[in-house]
Design a protein around this motif. Structure first.
Motif, PDB file in Angstrom:
ATOM      1  N   GLN A 102      14.450  10.043  -0.153  1.00  0.00           N
ATOM      2  CA  GLN A 102      15.359   8.930   0.070  1.00  0.00           C
ATOM      3  C   GLN A 102      14.919   8.006   1.203  1.00  0.00           C
ATOM      4  OE1 GLN A 102      15.835  12.010   0.887  1.00  0.00           O
ATOM      5  NE2 GLN A 102      17.050  12.277   2.747  1.00  0.00           N
ATOM      6  N   LEU A 103      13.927   8.447   2.008  1.00  0.00           N
ATOM      7  CA  LEU A 103      13.438   7.638   3.133  1.00  0.00           C
ATOM      8  C   LEU A 103      11.939   7.374   3.031  1.00  0.00           C
ATOM      9  CD1 LEU A 103      15.295   9.536   6.034  1.00  0.00           C
ATOM     10  CD2 LEU A 103      16.094   7.546   4.753  1.00  0.00           C
ATOM     11  N   ARG A 104      11.349   7.682   1.906  1.00  0.00           N
ATOM     12  CA  ARG A 104       9.888   7.705   1.768  1.00  0.00           C
ATOM     13  C   ARG A 104       9.242   6.334   1.933  1.00  0.00           C
ATOM     14  NH1 ARG A 104       9.170  11.229  -2.593  1.00  0.00           N
ATOM     15  NH2 ARG A 104       9.109  12.791  -0.931  1.00  0.00           N
ATOM     16  N   ALA A 105       9.715   5.344   1.214  1.00  0.00           N
ATOM     17  CA  ALA A 105       9.095   4.020   1.294  1.00  0.00           C
ATOM     18  C   ALA A 105       9.262   3.413   2.678  1.00  0.00           C
ATOM     19  CB  ALA A 105       9.695   3.088   0.234  1.00  0.00           C
TER      20      ALA A 105
ATOM     21  N   VAL B  28       2.944  10.135   1.925  1.00  0.00           N
ATOM     22  CA  VAL B  28       4.040  10.208   0.953  1.00  0.00           C
ATOM     23  C   VAL B  28       4.743  11.548   1.059  1.00  0.00           C
ATOM     24  CG1 VAL B  28       4.597  10.221  -1.509  1.00  0.00           C
ATOM     25  CG2 VAL B  28       2.950   8.571  -0.616  1.00  0.00           C
ATOM     26  N   GLU B  29       3.979  12.603   1.192  1.00  0.00           N
ATOM     27  CA  GLU B  29       4.546  13.956   1.193  1.00  0.00           C
ATOM     28  C   GLU B  29       5.328  14.272   2.457  1.00  0.00           C
ATOM     29  OE1 GLU B  29       0.903  15.881  -1.489  1.00  0.00           O
ATOM     30  OE2 GLU B  29       0.810  15.832   0.708  1.00  0.00           O
TER      31      GLU B  29
ATOM     32  N   TYR C  95       0.828  -1.203   0.000  1.00  0.00           N
ATOM     33  CA  TYR C  95       0.000   0.000   0.000  1.00  0.00           C
ATOM     34  C   TYR C  95       0.867   1.260   0.000  1.00  0.00           C
ATOM     35  CZ  TYR C  95      -4.224   2.728   1.013  1.00  0.00           C
ATOM     36  OH  TYR C  95      -5.273   3.611   0.945  1.00  0.00           O
ATOM     37  N   THR C  96       1.837   1.306   0.891  1.00  0.00           N
ATOM     38  CA  THR C  96       2.698   2.489   0.952  1.00  0.00           C
ATOM     39  C   THR C  96       3.614   2.565  -0.265  1.00  0.00           C
ATOM     40  OG1 THR C  96       4.238   1.235   2.343  1.00  0.00           O
ATOM     41  CG2 THR C  96       2.645   2.642   3.464  1.00  0.00           C
TER      42      THR C  96
END
Length: 461
Positions: free
Chosen positions: A389-392, A383-384, A161-162
């Motif tokens: 670089q660390l989002r997922a 997400v925002e 999902y993410t």
């Protein structure tokens, strides 16, 4: 790692002057057409893959009563149903491992490769559930095998999902992020509608003996060919512009999961705090509603299936509308609207469900629309709020923790609360309390993210 002390919102982009050169205009038009084509492919790959990932939850919920009778000894029907929901929740126990694995994988290797692997794991596990023997055939091995396959499903869902949210958001044009991102919660709803329709068709067409013998397997076996389609589409899409830019700048981190847990604690906890209402609201509305109406309120199978379909259709219709409002008004106002709506309307909705079929359709539709409002702002916000670089990794930690502790346990807790409190309104009281807590988190800790650039590397303080 060098981070900005405070990331600045993206500045409005001025429109370029009109092209006076015909050739330049043709090139620009060609590039725009290529962008639209590329986004359509990305949307299709995200939608099909995400549909496959979440079809399993719908299938499990639809067949929950049948699974309870096939995979657990029938000394006590309520105990068997509780055991069935316990196994459903056990799939969520593996989600943190999946979130850690796929989140790290997505930040290090790429979003598209992560999503291709996740859909392969999910469709394989779901297909194998459709082949399992029951308790009468292999005894205790039946629920154990069911538990292991649910764990594999949970492992793959931990990053889906993410990961899908980050993937489509990083392709979305400015000002339309939520509208693009709503494909993620929307396909979750469509998968549930498809599952409910399949369940309605099967339960209507088959007698009880045929349903228990082989009919219950059909929704699970469908995951095989659907998974192959999702894998094909995802393997043919290049990675997002944001991730490719990070690769060019050598900004990809070697240990993104550990770094996200260290430097993004505020964002992770904030995401967790308001996602618990999203998680419980969705699973009460989708997975628990069928068992609740049949076991606790006394509706027939056809009525429960119809109500489930209508609730999910209300959710699906509301998703694009709520997403458009999120792009226009911002994530925070919509999150507050959803939390306030749950706090005020949940108990009346559950009361309506117990008054007859028209009330059940109305009450479940209210729940569906509220889940759409919170879900379509949750996706872009999570997400925002994290740097590229660390989002997922960061979004997977906060979001998955909420679904493990609250989403996966929601049907089990709701069933238990009805028994303990002696009222079918108990699930509504539970969701209302969580919504009030989430509202406080949004008011005091959430910072508007709508205009933040997705290419930033700074961590918000």
């Amino acid at each position: 790692m060098t981070t900005d002390p405070q990331a600045q919102p993206a500045q409005p982009v001025k429109e370029p002057p009109p092209h006076t050169d015909a050739a330049a205009g043709n090139v620009a038009a060609g590039n725009a057409a290529a962008d639209r084509t590329g986004r359509r492919k990305v949307t299709a790959a995200t939608a099909v893959g995400n549909f496959v990932e979440w079809f399993d939850s719908g299938a499990y919920a639809i067949m929950s009563a049948t699974i309870a009778g096939l995979f657990f000894p029938q000394y006590d029907e309520r105990a068997a149903l509780l055991a069935t929901w316990a196994v459903f929740g056990a799939g969520f126990v593996a989600r943190p491992l999946g979130a850690a694995f796929f989140g790290r994988y997505g930040d290090r290797i790429g979003r598209n490769r992560m999503l291709a692997l996740s859909v392969l794991c999910m469709s394989s596990a779901t297909f194998l559930i459709g082949l399992l023997p029951g308790y009468a055939t292999v005894g205790i091995a039946a629920p154990l095998m069911l538990f292991l396959l649910r764990a594999l499903q949970g492992f793959s869902t931990g990053g889906e999902y993410t990961g899908a949210s980050a993937f489509i958001m990083e392709y979305a044009p400015e000002g339309r992020r939520a509208r693009y991102a709503c494909i993620v919660p929307l396909t979750v709803g469509l998968a549930s509608v498809a599952g409910a329709m399949v369940g309605l068709l099967i339960t209507s067409a088959l007698d009880d003996a045929a349903l228990r013998s082989w009919g219950w397997r059909i929704p699970f076996l469908l995951a095989g060919p659907l998974g192959l389609i999702g894998l094909y589409l995802r393997s043919r899409i290049q990675d997002t512009p944001v991730f490719r830019a990070m690769e060019r700048r050598a900004a990809v981190r070697k240990a993104p999961l550990r770094e996200a847990a260290r430097v993004c604690r505020r964002q992770v906890l904030t995401l967790f705090g308001y996602s618990i209402t999203n998680a419980v609201g969705y699973y009460l509305m989708s997975s628990y509603l069928i068992a609740y109406m049949s076991e606790e309120v006394g509706y027939g199978k056809a009525e429960t299936m119809l109500t489930s379909v209508v609730a999910m259709l209300a959710y699906c219709v509301a998703c694009p509308l709520a997403a458009a409002a999120s792009d226009r008004y911002g994530r925070k106002p919509m999150l507050l609207l959803a939390c306030g709506g749950f706090a005020v309307a949940t108990l009346p909705a559950f009361w309506l469900i117990g008054t007859g079929l028209p009330g059940a359709l109305a009450g479940s539709s209210v729940l569906g629309m509220l889940v759409a409002v919170i879900g379509t702002s949750n996706v872009p916000a999570m997400v925002e709020m994290f740097p590229g670089q660390l989002r997922a990794s960061g979004s997977a930690i906060g979001y998955t923790a909420a679904y493990v502790l609250f989403g996966g346990t929601a049907p089990f807790v709701a069933t238990g609360l009805v028994s303990v409190l002696g009222t079918p309104l108990a699930p509504g009281l539970y969701l209302m309390s969580l919504a009030a807590l989430s509202g406080l988190v949004v008011v005091f800790f959430f910072r508007e993210t709508r205009r933040l650039p997705l290419t930033r590397t700074g961590v918000l303080e």
